[in-house]
Design a protein around this motif. Structure first.
Motif, PDB file in Angstrom:
ATOM      1  N   ALA A  67       0.848  -1.186   0.000  1.00 59.93           N
ATOM      2  CA  ALA A  67       0.000   0.000   0.000  1.00 59.93           C
ATOM      3  C   ALA A  67       0.888   1.241   0.000  1.00 59.93           C
ATOM      4  CB  ALA A  67      -0.913  -0.007   1.214  1.00 59.93           C
ATOM      5  N   HIS A  68       0.511   2.241  -0.784  1.00 62.08           N
ATOM      6  CA  HIS A  68       1.371   3.410  -0.996  1.00 62.08           C
ATOM      7  C   HIS A  68       0.739   4.664  -0.432  1.00 62.08           C
ATOM      8  CE1 HIS A  68       3.897   6.424  -2.872  1.00 62.08           C
ATOM      9  NE2 HIS A  68       2.829   6.950  -3.441  1.00 62.08           N
ATOM     10  N   THR A  69       1.457   5.325   0.495  1.00 61.53           N
ATOM     11  CA  THR A  69       1.086   6.665   0.949  1.00 61.53           C
ATOM     12  C   THR A  69       2.298   7.570   0.781  1.00 61.53           C
ATOM     13  OG1 THR A  69       1.678   6.138   3.240  1.00 61.53           O
ATOM     14  CG2 THR A  69      -0.631   5.837   2.600  1.00 61.53           C
ATOM     15  N   PHE A  70       2.017   8.847   0.562  1.00 64.17           N
ATOM     16  CA  PHE A  70       3.094   9.792   0.246  1.00 64.17           C
ATOM     17  C   PHE A  70       2.661  11.160   0.724  1.00 64.17           C
ATOM     18  CE2 PHE A  70       5.699  12.367  -2.722  1.00 64.17           C
ATOM     19  CZ  PHE A  70       6.923  11.743  -2.553  1.00 64.17           C
ATOM     20  N   ASN A  71       3.475  11.791   1.569  1.00 63.79           N
ATOM     21  CA  ASN A  71       3.047  13.048   2.163  1.00 63.79           C
ATOM     22  C   ASN A  71       4.262  13.810   2.687  1.00 63.79           C
ATOM     23  OD1 ASN A  71       1.595  15.120   3.299  1.00 63.79           O
ATOM     24  ND2 ASN A  71       0.890  13.942   5.056  1.00 63.79           N
ATOM     25  N   GLN A  72       4.598  14.919   2.035  1.00 63.51           N
ATOM     26  CA  GLN A  72       5.741  15.702   2.487  1.00 63.51           C
ATOM     27  C   GLN A  72       5.672  17.113   1.932  1.00 63.51           C
ATOM     28  OE1 GLN A  72       8.590  13.043   0.664  1.00 63.51           O
ATOM     29  NE2 GLN A  72       9.029  14.473  -0.976  1.00 63.51           N
ATOM     30  N   PHE A  73       6.304  18.044   2.630  1.00 69.52           N
ATOM     31  CA  PHE A  73       6.458  19.432   2.201  1.00 69.52           C
ATOM     32  C   PHE A  73       7.954  19.679   2.038  1.00 69.52           C
ATOM     33  CE2 PHE A  73       2.448  19.238   4.387  1.00 69.52           C
ATOM     34  CZ  PHE A  73       1.618  20.156   3.773  1.00 69.52           C
ATOM     35  N   PHE A  74       8.429  19.726   0.789  1.00 71.73           N
ATOM     36  CA  PHE A  74       9.856  19.796   0.519  1.00 71.73           C
ATOM     37  C   PHE A  74      10.213  21.090  -0.223  1.00 71.73           C
ATOM     38  CE2 PHE A  74      11.761  15.222   0.565  1.00 71.73           C
ATOM     39  CZ  PHE A  74      11.569  15.179   1.940  1.00 71.73           C
ATOM     40  N   PRO A  75      11.498  21.456  -0.185  1.00 69.28           N
ATOM     41  CA  PRO A  75      11.943  22.654  -0.913  1.00 69.28           C
ATOM     42  C   PRO A  75      12.119  22.366  -2.403  1.00 69.28           C
ATOM     43  CG  PRO A  75      13.814  21.658   0.214  1.00 69.28           C
ATOM     44  CD  PRO A  75      12.603  20.858   0.608  1.00 69.28           C
ATOM     45  N   TRP A  76      11.482  23.161  -3.242  1.00 70.78           N
ATOM     46  CA  TRP A  76      11.563  23.012  -4.695  1.00 70.78           C
ATOM     47  C   TRP A  76      12.160  24.272  -5.306  1.00 70.78           C
ATOM     48  CZ3 TRP A  76       9.477  19.424  -8.471  1.00 70.78           C
ATOM     49  CH2 TRP A  76       9.073  18.208  -7.910  1.00 70.78           C
ATOM     50  N   THR A  77      12.653  24.126  -6.526  1.00 75.03           N
ATOM     51  CA  THR A  77      13.151  25.272  -7.281  1.00 75.03           C
ATOM     52  C   THR A  77      12.637  25.210  -8.714  1.00 75.03           C
ATOM     53  OG1 THR A  77      15.172  24.271  -8.195  1.00 75.03           O
ATOM     54  CG2 THR A  77      15.297  25.150  -5.962  1.00 75.03           C
TER      55      THR A  77
END
Length: 688
Positions: free
Chosen positions: A265-275
């Motif tokens: 089962a796949h869960t994905f949750n994050q707040f990351f720095p993007w450019t």
């Protein structure tokens, strides 16, 4: 004490921490329950003098908050230090039960000097009926900001709903020329972008909520007899019919749905720095940092291959300090390429937590970048109810600001517990300088104000609310001129330049043709080359009859196609009979007509014998993909949404681009991608 003035905002404390002004997500709403009126834009001069700028410019109300009441947020100073942008909402219910719609709009202020009279004007040509927040000046004085305007402006798709709670969110990062009204979508974010800034190298740095997973509300409807009323629209069209819910990508998130398969089962949750660049090209996580460098735990995709393993710290990596999130990012002006931010829980602390730092200057490999804990790790979360706070927990921090004189300022509260569920907020955010303690961690030092107090009443709109006390002090920015960075432009790497030459195609002419057709091009040199840290998905890959990147004695996986998916706003909630306004994104097999036709009317793009792929992709719409086997079954799935710009040629060396070395200890592939050559020859043959 400080060498330059500080702009900051005050905010009447808001206790609920779900989609309110201080929350980690959904913080763009302008109703009075989400953003209580009564705050202002302030400036603090080096001698400690304070000035209420919005009041001095004729905005806001004292006491009862009615039709001229305001709330303010997100100040950002121009390169010359003489003016600033901020967002403001004007108006509140003037009587009980009065319901009106309010929107955050972008304003510009001049006259920041101690003896000046400030003047405030609304920025021209911005979307008038949407929430426009977090504005910054581009290097060309365009305004980059986030807004909840739908991706294509279609009112029936409003609001875009996130992939987590299906709460309203901003649609991405946008760019506006106020003089001409030219409005461009730089980055389509299915769950939202937050707090952009431009660093000293010219990169647009922002936090992106990455949440590419199936719908948890739909799972609750299916397995828990919930009543979210999830369903699908057949398209994004205004008159689209409704149908039962279904999803095709990525793997199911519910354990029940994976029974009888080899899928986890796949869960994905994050707040990351993007450019990204200011034109929206070259989007990626900062320096290609990802879960494998920053997170402390990663699940695996398949259950029947021991070489594919969950990660919990059992094999070494350069960064030993894991973080979950990276909010409110600011570059240190004394150390270009070093960024401070906040690792905070999703809920219960108003996006406040631990101050952390990542030094990631342009060109530094992700495999050589570490997280530095500036405050103690105990500050990353909250004290459990009924327990004594850790002696190392110095409170919660948000809006960290490294100053040009080397000092650090942040908004700080001494409260270490989760926000209460009733009554007034327990959080008392105040601007403070920080200093190092005997352990080397930052702790609060001196307050920058004696406290700014207000006594107000307002309708919420059903009840009359009274508040009297100190306001939150948030979002400080230094009022000082700073160098305007050079505007970054994407360039075609040498292997791809060589392919264009061999195919007899001029890259600039080709890109102009792409723009005219509303297309972008994605190129991968060798999909079998995988980052050495990524052992959570198959990494022993080979192209049947072609290149192979496999380790002896381990199971190998054939990959024959790259399958494209596009983000369609087609998930509805509330039931088919009385649906709630707005849509959530679902990943759908590529079908956008111009891209579909350009790719030979298929979402499956064949992988060349050298492992390369060249595919036309949608523009200004979030896109993702997976590698499949010859039977078109998923093998390696992309975990991020990416956005491409018209005419963009985006080159990736590997399918999971390398943070250092690949699974065989090699550097990034430098082959001249054969798939690109075949595409260009075919394109040239079909041009008039």
């Amino acid at each position: 004490m400080l060498s330059a003035p500080l702009l900051f905002v005050t905010q009447v404390p808001v206790r609920p921490d779900f989609t309110t002004i201080g929350s980690t997500f959904g913080n763009h709403l302008a109703d009075v329950q989400s953003a209580t009126r009564g705050g202002d834009l302030w400036i603090r001069y080096p001698d400690g003098t304070l000035k209420n700028l919005t009041k001095a410019a004729g905005y806001g109300m004292e006491g009862f908050q009615g039709d001229k009441a305001i709330a303010v947020r997100d100040p950002s100073v121009h390169w010359d230090g003489q003016k600033a942008l901020f967002s403001m909402v004007i108006g509140a219910p003037s009587k009980q039960y009065e319901v009106k719609t309010y929107h955050w709009q972008i304003y510009e202020i001049t006259g920041l000097g101690k003896n000046d009279t400030p003047k405030i004007s609304r920025v021209s040509n911005q979307p008038p009926s949407y929430n426009n927040i977090s504005p910054i000046y581009g290097t060309d004085d365009r305004i980059i900001f986030t807004t909840d305007r739908p991706r294509g402006g279609e009112a029936h798709l409003y609001p875009q709903r996130d992939e987590y709670e299906e709460a309203a969110t901003v649609s991405g990062l946008w760019s506006l020329d106020p003089k001409t009204g030219d409005l461009r979508l730089l980055n389509h974010a299915p769950s939202g972008n937050f707090t952009p800034t431009i660093d000293s190298s010219g990169r647009v740095i922002f936090t992106q909520w990455d949440h590419l997973q199936r719908d948890q509300q739909a799972d609750a409807d299916t397995y828990d007899n919930a009543e979210y009323g999830t369903f699908n629209y057949t398209s994004e069209a205004l008159n689209a019919s409704k149908t039962t819910r279904s999803e095709v990508f990525p793997e199911p998130r519910a354990e029940e749905a994976t029974l009888g398969t080899n899928l986890s089962a796949h869960t994905f949750n994050q707040f990351f720095p993007w450019t990204i660049h200011e034109d929206g090209t070259e989007g990626e996580v900062l320096n290609h940092l990802g879960r494998h460098e920053l997170h402390g735990y990663l699940g695996r995709s398949f259950t029947d291959d021991d070489a594919i393993m969950e990660y919990y710290g059992q094999y070494p990596r350069f960064n030993t300090n894991s973080i979950q999130n990276f909010f409110q990012i600011k570059e240190d002006p004394t150390r270009p390429g070093c960024y401070v931010g906040i690792d905070a829980p999703e809920f219960s602390t108003h996006a406040s937590g631990q101050v952390v730092e990542i030094c990631a200057p342009v060109g530094k490999p992700a495999s050589q970048i570490a997280v530095d804990y500036l405050t103690h790790r105990a500050t990353a979360s909250y004290t459990e109810e009924g327990k004594t706070p850790s002696p190392d927990h110095s409170g919660h921090y948000r809006d960290p600001l490294p100053l040009s004189d080397g000092k650090m300022v942040a908004s700080h509260t001494t409260y270490t517990y989760a926000e209460s569920n009733s009554g007034a907020s327990k959080y008392d955010f105040r601007l403070k300088t920080l200093k190092k303690n005997s352990q080397g961690f930052l702790v609060p030092d001196q307050m920058l104000t004696s406290g700014i107090e207000e006594s107000i009443t307002y309708w919420d709109p059903d009840q009359q609310i009274k508040f009297s006390g100190k306001l939150w002090e948030l979002q400080p920015v230094e009022v000082k001129a700073r160098p305007r960075p050079n505007r970054l432009q994407a360039s075609l790497p040498l292997p791809e330049q060589t392919v264009f030459q061999k195919a007899g195609v001029d890259p600039l002419v080709f890109q102009n043709q792409l723009k005219a057709k509303g297309l972008a091009l994605a190129v991968v040199r060798n999909v079998t080359s995988r980052d050495q840290m990524d052992r959570q998905q198959p990494y022993n890959l080979k192209v049947p009859g072609g290149v192979s990147s496999t380790l002896d004695g381990e199971k190998a996986y054939d990959v024959s196609f790259l399958q494209l998916f596009q983000a369609d706003l087609i998930r509805g909630i509330g039931g088919m009979q009385t649906p709630t306004a707005g849509r959530r994104v679902l990943a759908q097999e590529l079908h956008e007509p111009n891209v579909w036709n350009a790719n030979g009317q298929t979402s499956f793009i064949e992988i060349a014998e050298d492992g390369s792929v060249a595919a036309f992709v949608p523009v200004n719409r979030a896109t993702t993909w997976q590698l499949t086997d010859p039977k078109k079954q998923g093998v390696v799935r992309e975990r991020y949404w990416l956005t491409f710009q018209p005419g963009e040629i985006r080159v990736c060396s590997s399918c999971h681009g390398l943070s250092g070395k690949d699974q065989l200890g090699r550097n990034e592939p430098q082959n001249e991608p054969h798939a690109l050559y075949k595409l260009l020859v075919n394109w040239k043959a079909n041009q008039p």
